[in-house]
Design a protein around this motif. Sequence first.
Motif: not given
Ligand code: FMN
Length: 324
Positions: A29, A63-64, A73, A99, A42-46, A186, A102-103, A111
Amino acid sequence: MKFRSVDPAQSTLREVHHLLLGGVAPRPIALVSTISAQGINNLAPYSFYNAFGANPPYIAFSPAFGGRDGSAKDTYNNIKEIPQCVIHSVTFNIIEQVNLSSAPFDPEVDEFIKSGFTTINSDIVKPKRVKESPFHMECLVEQVIPLGGTKGSGNLVLCRVVRFHVSEDIFSEGRINPDLIDLVGRNSANFYTRAQGHTIFEVKRPRGIIIGIDQLPDYIKESEILSANNLAQLGNCSSLKGRKEIHAFLESFKKMEISADNLIKTKEDDNYQNIFLSGYNLWQKDPVQARKTIELSAKKALEDHDVDFALLALQSSEILTDKE
Ligand SMILES: Cc1cc2nc3c(=O)[nH]c(=O)nc-3n(C[C@H](O)[C@H](O)[C@H](O)COP(=O)(O)O)c2cc1C
């Protein structure tokens, strides 16, 4: 094994997504820090993420676009504006905070604050670093490659790492120690894997040309006690043992006697030498049971990566059979 064959072109996005999440796992992750043109962190998991080269170091994540509305995203929008990011490893002690990040917060929301992380300035890039992770990579985004350009499609963000920051606490003998870093992977749905303790094990890489499973004698390949993994461990050697070596091996056990009482005890024993000895002593009386006991000793030896002992023990039956 009965296989379910699936044509992704004939399947729903949901079905394909579930297959990938279940079968391509556990995934590392990336906790990705980016910054908007307005300066909002901004912070998010991928977890569609990995490393792809070391010279120079490259990593990528994906990011999809939203599966329902095709929305992008914040991470994607930010790197389109400021093509930089910091990627952090996700460890067990921060997984719940990760986690939270990821909201789907609005782009105006920081974030780092929402998920309770502490910011540190980066050396080279604008996005901030997460203090609580022990492994950070400052990255320049070189390419964003669309993987379909429609609802639910990924976007491969190819990044060159320009600076690593690694906590001194996770090193032992000059390398990152898997137990100390305590990473989380994950799996599908809401499932995760913690890589620590007994879940970390060693697999010895083949050294040069090895004999392979096909070269093992049939009496080893046909064992009901050795697993396919055990046979592969045995096939991961440069040659089988010669008769001289096997004789010397048996000689070393000849002098040892074992009482009937001990025989029962040693069968429950984890000491593979004792197990072998009980098999060896049983050979005259009950060769079938003796062979099984010897195979068990080899299996135990392989648990300890002692391939030499396992081969000698197993091949000793060639000589013991001759003597019958
Ligand atoms: C552990 C984990 C892994 C994730 N991996 C992905 C990923 O690979 N691709 C993706 O599009 N979203 C993934 N997500 C969902 C994004 O983290 C989520 O859509 C997030 O809100 C995006 O944040 P942003 O809009 O700030 O970029 C994952 C979520 C979690 C909890």
